[in-house]
Design an enzyme around this catalytic site. Structure first.
Site, PDB file in Angstrom:
ATOM      1  CB  SER A  53      -0.911   0.020   1.230  1.00 50.02           C
ATOM      2  OG  SER A  53      -1.550   1.284   1.372  1.00 50.02           O
ATOM      3  CE1 TYR A  89      -4.137  -1.976   4.421  1.00 55.51           C
ATOM      4  CE2 TYR A  89      -3.469   0.315   4.156  1.00 55.51           C
ATOM      5  CZ  TYR A  89      -3.883  -0.881   3.606  1.00 55.51           C
ATOM      6  OH  TYR A  89      -4.046  -0.992   2.242  1.00 55.51           O
TER       7      TYR A  89
END
Length: 258
Positions: A145, A162
């Protein structure tokens, strides 16, 4: 003109293929000529993607698989090998985005992020790599990401687990790339920014405040559109990228430049 992204005769495995970017990539693989194995926990959703891919004429199978469970992954990979005989491409796409900061989130939620986003890549790669090494060929693409290198700056969506798990994916990618290049295997990572998917549609895309801030700060002025990740996926999965190794390609409309 030569089709640089031609995948005819290749077999691609996609984890997290039941929806979103994984389903889109699986269809792109099929349209490029590859046979495809769809892996995810939700077999009903997988069968819907499978029906769509069958229209392309490529061979496709749907295999139930929990990437956090070693025996599940081992069995799924064996099913693919029993069906197709080999695996050329592994797209490690399965992932979760758990919201919360270090000061507020539970240990269970922290572990959930790392189990899926990092351990899932470890397990899928562990069982696909042996036959790639034996054949002297393989393409492994890990979906990380942009948030591996760019922190969330919006209080409404803090995702520390995350951020850190996706950064770990980049580190794992580089380590694998250095170790397996001598076997003819390339390992690279992709860092998408905001794309609408099942994971984001019920959270980020429902916040008008977040979208306004995101679009203002992003040079492209918008999130990614469906299909805009496929070119990067196909590039790293094809022989066009045969000398590209250990790279982290960010696909974010320029957001990481800000």
């Amino acid at each position: 003109m030569e089709n640089l992204f031609d995948l005819t005769g290749k077999v691609a495995v996609v984890t997290g293929a039941s929806s979103g970017l994984g389903a889109d990539a699986a269809l792109a693989y099929a349209k490029a000529g590859a046979d495809v194995a769809l892996l995810a926990r939700r077999i009903d959703k997988l069968n819907g993607v499978k029906a769509e891919i069958e229209k392309t004429g490529s061979k496709v199978i749907a295999v139930g698989c929990d990437v956090t469970n070693e025996e599940s992954v081992k069995a799924a990979v064996q099913t693919v090998l029993d069906t197709f005989g080999h695996i050329d491409i592994l797209l490690n796409n399965a992932g979760v985005a758990v919201h919360g900061g270090v000061d507020s989130m539970s240990v269970e939620d922290w572990d959930k992020s790392f189990d899926t986003n990092v351990k899932g890549i470890f397990l899928a790669s562990k069982y696909v790599l042996p036959q790639m090494k034996e054949r002297g060929y393989g393409k492994i693409i890990n979906i990380a990401s942009v948030n591996a290198v760019v922190a969330d700056k919006f209080d409404v969506f803090i995702r520390h687990s995350y951020n850190s798990s996706k950064a770990a994916v980049v580190g794992l990618t580089r380590g694998m790339a250095a170790s397996y290049a001598k076997y003819g295997i390339t390992v690279n990572a992709i860092g998408p920014a905001l794309f609408e998917s099942e994971m984001t549609s019920e959270t980020l895309f429902k916040s008008e405040k977040f979208l306004t801030q995101y679009n203002t700060l992003n040079p492209a002025g918008r999130p990614g559109r469906r299909g805009e990740l496929n070119g990067t996926v196909l590039y790293l999965s094809s022989d066009s990228s045969s000398y590209v190794q250990g790279q982290f390609i960010i696909v974010d409309g320029g957001g990481a430049l800000v």
